[in-house]
Design an enzyme around this catalytic site. Structure first.
Site, PDB file in Angstrom:
ATOM      1  N   PRO A 114       0.812  -1.228   0.000  1.00  0.00           N
ATOM      2  CA  PRO A 114       0.000   0.000   0.000  1.00  0.00           C
ATOM      3  C   PRO A 114       0.843   1.275   0.000  1.00  0.00           C
ATOM      4  O   PRO A 114       1.963   1.293   0.516  1.00  0.00           O
ATOM      5  CB  PRO A 114      -0.796  -0.119   1.305  1.00  0.00           C
ATOM      6  CG  PRO A 114      -0.832  -1.588   1.598  1.00  0.00           C
ATOM      7  CD  PRO A 114       0.472  -2.133   1.083  1.00  0.00           C
ATOM      8  N   PHE A 115       0.283   2.298  -0.589  1.00  0.00           N
ATOM      9  CA  PHE A 115       0.882   3.642  -0.625  1.00  0.00           C
ATOM     10  C   PHE A 115       2.240   3.652  -1.318  1.00  0.00           C
ATOM     11  O   PHE A 115       3.116   4.434  -0.969  1.00  0.00           O
ATOM     12  CB  PHE A 115       0.973   4.240   0.790  1.00  0.00           C
ATOM     13  CG  PHE A 115      -0.347   4.209   1.510  1.00  0.00           C
ATOM     14  CD1 PHE A 115      -1.427   4.950   1.027  1.00  0.00           C
ATOM     15  CD2 PHE A 115      -0.537   3.401   2.622  1.00  0.00           C
ATOM     16  CE1 PHE A 115      -2.653   4.897   1.663  1.00  0.00           C
ATOM     17  CE2 PHE A 115      -1.767   3.343   3.255  1.00  0.00           C
ATOM     18  CZ  PHE A 115      -2.836   4.086   2.776  1.00  0.00           C
ATOM     19  N   ARG A 116       2.420   2.760  -2.267  1.00  0.00           N
ATOM     20  CA  ARG A 116       3.666   2.694  -3.062  1.00  0.00           C
ATOM     21  C   ARG A 116       4.890   2.359  -2.214  1.00  0.00           C
ATOM     22  O   ARG A 116       6.017   2.597  -2.634  1.00  0.00           O
ATOM     23  CB  ARG A 116       3.909   4.014  -3.823  1.00  0.00           C
ATOM     24  CG  ARG A 116       2.771   4.419  -4.712  1.00  0.00           C
ATOM     25  CD  ARG A 116       2.901   3.828  -6.093  1.00  0.00           C
ATOM     26  NE  ARG A 116       1.604   3.682  -6.745  1.00  0.00           N
ATOM     27  CZ  ARG A 116       1.346   2.753  -7.643  1.00  0.00           C
ATOM     28  NH1 ARG A 116       2.256   1.882  -7.988  1.00  0.00           N
ATOM     29  NH2 ARG A 116       0.163   2.648  -8.197  1.00  0.00           N
ATOM     30  N   LEU A 117       4.659   1.808  -1.020  1.00  0.00           N
ATOM     31  CA  LEU A 117       5.789   1.407  -0.164  1.00  0.00           C
ATOM     32  C   LEU A 117       6.079  -0.069  -0.423  1.00  0.00           C
ATOM     33  O   LEU A 117       5.975  -0.920   0.462  1.00  0.00           O
ATOM     34  CB  LEU A 117       5.458   1.679   1.312  1.00  0.00           C
ATOM     35  CG  LEU A 117       5.173   3.157   1.591  1.00  0.00           C
ATOM     36  CD1 LEU A 117       4.750   3.363   3.037  1.00  0.00           C
ATOM     37  CD2 LEU A 117       6.400   4.000   1.275  1.00  0.00           C
ATOM     38  N   HIS A 118       6.441  -0.359  -1.660  1.00  0.00           N
ATOM     39  CA  HIS A 118       6.551  -1.739  -2.125  1.00  0.00           C
ATOM     40  C   HIS A 118       7.752  -2.448  -1.517  1.00  0.00           C
ATOM     41  O   HIS A 118       8.697  -1.815  -1.049  1.00  0.00           O
ATOM     42  CB  HIS A 118       6.690  -1.747  -3.647  1.00  0.00           C
ATOM     43  CG  HIS A 118       5.707  -0.861  -4.334  1.00  0.00           C
ATOM     44  ND1 HIS A 118       4.350  -1.055  -4.264  1.00  0.00           N
ATOM     45  CD2 HIS A 118       5.888   0.251  -5.089  1.00  0.00           C
ATOM     46  CE1 HIS A 118       3.740  -0.108  -4.955  1.00  0.00           C
ATOM     47  NE2 HIS A 118       4.654   0.692  -5.457  1.00  0.00           N
TER      48      HIS A 118
END
Ligand SMILES: Cc1cc2nc3c(=O)[nH]c(=O)nc-3n(C[C@H](O)[C@H](O)[C@H](O)COP(=O)(O)O)c2cc1C
Length: 205
Positions: free
Chosen positions: A181-185
């Protein structure tokens, strides 16, 4: 989320990236509508200009990742010149990506023969009929070539053309990416170490 083995940071086993890749490819086989083995293949030409197209992964083991093609095609000539390539798998249904980079070798004739023999007859004829990547004057010219080779090889085995074989990317790095989530890959990259094992590190997403 990348699985617990990746989270633990214990990545020293030589074959570890291949086991994880096998799991992800199997997952993709369950969830992708078709061609879970489709992969973007990047090459570079003699002027250093990049090129990219899809191919199908036809094998992998601890040596590397194998695909088959016409060695006189654009990609064939580019790989035979630069001797290196990169791959990028993206499975939309899983929100996962795997990137592979490294030098390239040609598979053995025995390996290429075995795979060629496993292909449908029409695909074996096609390997003869298609001068892949070169100008084609008309669709009819291709169909004529198919008809000619079909007649030539009407009886007996269809030999593998000398210009048709496989390449194996010998990975220096294999990177696993999983959407969070939230581009916190999650990103974990396995790099070949001097002793032939793997070193692993996380990267900022
Ligand atoms: C899903 C997919 C899989 C493909 N698999 C292969 C393949 O395994 N080998 C191949 O030579 N071309 C394959 N192609 C065609 C290539 O993308 C490309 O059009 C062709 O190889 C010529 O590329 P080049 O001119 O850069 O050499 C595939 C195309 C798609 C869309």
């Amino acid at each position: 989320m990348i699985d617990d083995r990746l989270k633990s940071g214990d990545f020293t086993e030589r074959d570890e990236p291949y086991r994880l890749f096998a799991e992800w490819l199997e997952d993709a086989g369950q969830s992708e509508p078709n061609d879970p083995n489709a992969v973007a293949l990047a090459t570079v030409d003699a002027d250093g200009m990049p090129n990219v197209r899809m191919v199908l992964l036809k094998g992998f083991d601890e040596r590397g990742f194998v695909f088959y093609t016409n060695f006189e095609s654009a990609k064939g000539r580019e790989i035979l010149g630069a001797r290196k390539a990169a791959m990028c798998f993206h499975w939309k249904s899983l929100r996962r990506q795997v990137r592979v980079r490294g030098p390239v070798e040609q598979v053995s004739d025995e390996e290429a023969d075995a795979y060629y023999a496993s292909r449908p007859r029409g695909s074996r004829i096609g390997a003869w009929a298609s001068k892949q990547s070169r100008p084609l004057e008309s669709r009819f010219a291709l169909e004529k070539a198919v008809a000619e080779y079909t007649a030539r090889y009407a009886i007996g085995a269809i030999p593998r053309p000398d210009h048709w074989s496989g390449f194996r990317i010998l990975p220096q790095t294999i990177e696993f990416w999983h959407d969070r989530p939230f581009r916190l890959h999650d990103r974990v990259v396995f790099s070949r170490s001097a002793d032939g094992g793997w070193q692993t590190k996380r990267l900022y997403p």
